[in-house]
Design a protein around this motif. Structure first.
Motif, PDB file in Angstrom:
ATOM      1  N   ALA A  38       3.819  30.876 -17.614  1.00 16.60           N
ATOM      2  CA  ALA A  38       4.421  32.092 -18.171  1.00 16.60           C
ATOM      3  C   ALA A  38       3.659  33.325 -17.701  1.00 16.60           C
ATOM      4  O   ALA A  38       4.266  34.342 -17.343  1.00 16.60           O
ATOM      5  CB  ALA A  38       4.420  32.023 -19.695  1.00 16.60           C
ATOM      6  N   SER A  41       4.653  34.193 -14.218  1.00 16.07           N
ATOM      7  CA  SER A  41       6.054  34.537 -13.950  1.00 16.07           C
ATOM      8  C   SER A  41       6.555  35.579 -14.939  1.00 16.07           C
ATOM      9  O   SER A  41       7.694  35.532 -15.374  1.00 16.07           O
ATOM     10  CB  SER A  41       6.921  33.282 -14.023  1.00 16.07           C
ATOM     11  N   ASN A  42       5.698  36.543 -15.264  1.00 12.41           N
ATOM     12  CA  ASN A  42       6.058  37.533 -16.274  1.00 12.41           C
ATOM     13  C   ASN A  42       6.975  38.648 -15.761  1.00 12.41           C
ATOM     14  O   ASN A  42       7.377  39.509 -16.526  1.00 12.41           O
ATOM     15  CB  ASN A  42       4.814  38.110 -16.954  1.00 12.41           C
ATOM     16  N   LYS A  46       7.819  37.835  -9.723  1.00 10.67           N
ATOM     17  CA  LYS A  46       6.822  36.764  -9.836  1.00 10.67           C
ATOM     18  C   LYS A  46       7.492  35.437 -10.149  1.00 10.67           C
ATOM     19  O   LYS A  46       7.053  34.394  -9.679  1.00 10.67           O
ATOM     20  CB  LYS A  46       5.793  37.099 -10.917  1.00 10.67           C
ATOM     21  N   LYS A  47       8.564  35.469 -10.937  1.00  8.67           N
ATOM     22  CA  LYS A  47       9.280  34.241 -11.282  1.00  8.67           C
ATOM     23  C   LYS A  47       9.891  33.616 -10.026  1.00  8.67           C
ATOM     24  O   LYS A  47       9.791  32.418  -9.805  1.00  8.67           O
ATOM     25  CB  LYS A  47      10.364  34.533 -12.324  1.00  8.67           C
ATOM     26  N   ARG A  48      10.500  34.462  -9.179  1.00 10.68           N
ATOM     27  CA  ARG A  48      11.078  33.956  -7.920  1.00 10.68           C
ATOM     28  C   ARG A  48       9.988  33.393  -7.019  1.00 10.68           C
ATOM     29  O   ARG A  48      10.143  32.334  -6.416  1.00 10.68           O
ATOM     30  CB  ARG A  48      11.849  35.060  -7.204  1.00 10.68           C
ATOM     31  N   SER A  58      15.181  29.084  -9.605  1.00 10.68           N
ATOM     32  CA  SER A  58      14.813  29.857 -10.797  1.00 10.68           C
ATOM     33  C   SER A  58      15.231  29.111 -12.060  1.00 10.68           C
ATOM     34  O   SER A  58      14.518  29.111 -13.061  1.00 10.68           O
ATOM     35  CB  SER A  58      15.463  31.237 -10.767  1.00 10.68           C
ATOM     36  N   LEU A  61      12.731  26.319 -12.797  1.00 11.38           N
ATOM     37  CA  LEU A  61      11.529  26.850 -13.439  1.00 11.38           C
ATOM     38  C   LEU A  61      11.816  27.188 -14.901  1.00 11.38           C
ATOM     39  O   LEU A  61      11.003  26.904 -15.783  1.00 11.38           O
ATOM     40  CB  LEU A  61      11.017  28.079 -12.693  1.00 11.38           C
ATOM     41  N   GLU A  62      12.987  27.767 -15.169  1.00 11.71           N
ATOM     42  CA  GLU A  62      13.369  28.073 -16.550  1.00 11.71           C
ATOM     43  C   GLU A  62      13.437  26.810 -17.394  1.00 11.71           C
ATOM     44  O   GLU A  62      13.028  26.804 -18.555  1.00 11.71           O
ATOM     45  CB  GLU A  62      14.715  28.798 -16.594  1.00 11.71           C
ATOM     46  N   GLN A  65      10.015  25.937 -18.391  1.00 14.10           N
ATOM     47  CA  GLN A  65       9.481  26.881 -19.369  1.00 14.10           C
ATOM     48  C   GLN A  65      10.177  26.780 -20.723  1.00 14.10           C
ATOM     49  O   GLN A  65       9.540  26.925 -21.756  1.00 14.10           O
ATOM     50  CB  GLN A  65       9.549  28.304 -18.819  1.00 14.10           C
TER      51      GLN A  65
END
Length: 176
Positions: A38, A41-42, A46-48, A58, A61-62, A65
């Motif tokens: 987290a 990827s804030n 950064k998440k990508r 994406s 990754l979700e 998370q």
């Protein structure tokens, strides 16, 4: 036929120098992993980047998370390509600290030698008795180039670390 080594009872070895590993349960591990991911990827960018480094979409990754699924070890290690501190929370649980291995003296944490070497070269080039006097000549600059690049890489790494720290903590940059 009996082998005395196989028949011998093996007693656990204890050392007073190296602390024993802490027992970490699955829930603690998962919480530490999610905290690190987290933090890394804030933002959308950064998440990508993190998803790409872990070879995930994406959405993938979700899912990790939101559902707390634990990715395979390779994907966890790959996360450090996008965020060197992705596994810090997990390492901390076990009493370890992850440190990037580097053979490059410009980025191995020791900044004194490259900076001092460059400073000496600059002072020599700016000495009144040097080739161009107090003004650096092209030849002097070209001679210093490897050292300048080494210090540039070092300070660029420091700036990146400062930027990461500020992003993680929400601190604003101090500008002069």
């Amino acid at each position: 036929m009996s082998d005395r080594f196989h028949d011998a009872e093996v007693a656990p070895q204890c050392s007073s120098v190296v602390p024993g590993n802490r027992d970490v349960n699955e829930a603690e591990f998962r919480a530490a992993m999610l905290s690190g991911l987290a933090r890394c990827s804030n933002t959308a960018a950064k998440k990508r980047s993190l998803a790409g480094a872990m070879d995930l979409s994406s959405k993938g990754l979700e899912n990790i998370q939101l559902r707390g699924a634990v990715p395979g070890p390779k994907r966890l290690w790959d996360a450090t390509a996008a965020c060197p501190h992705a596994l810090d929370d997990i390492a901390d649980l076990y009493g370890f600290e992850l440190v990037r291995k580097s053979g490059d003296t410009a980025t191995d944490g020791n900044g004194t030698l490259p900076i001092a070497t460059l400073l000496a070269l600059v002072a020599e080039a700016e000495a009144p008795g040097s080739e161009g006097g107090k003004v650096k000549t092209h030849r002097e600059l070209l001679r210093m180039e490897p050292n300048i690049r080494r210090v540039h890489a070092l300070t660029a790494q420091w700036i990146k670390e400062i930027t990461d720290i500020r992003a993680e903590t929400g601190m604003r940059s101090i500008q002069n």
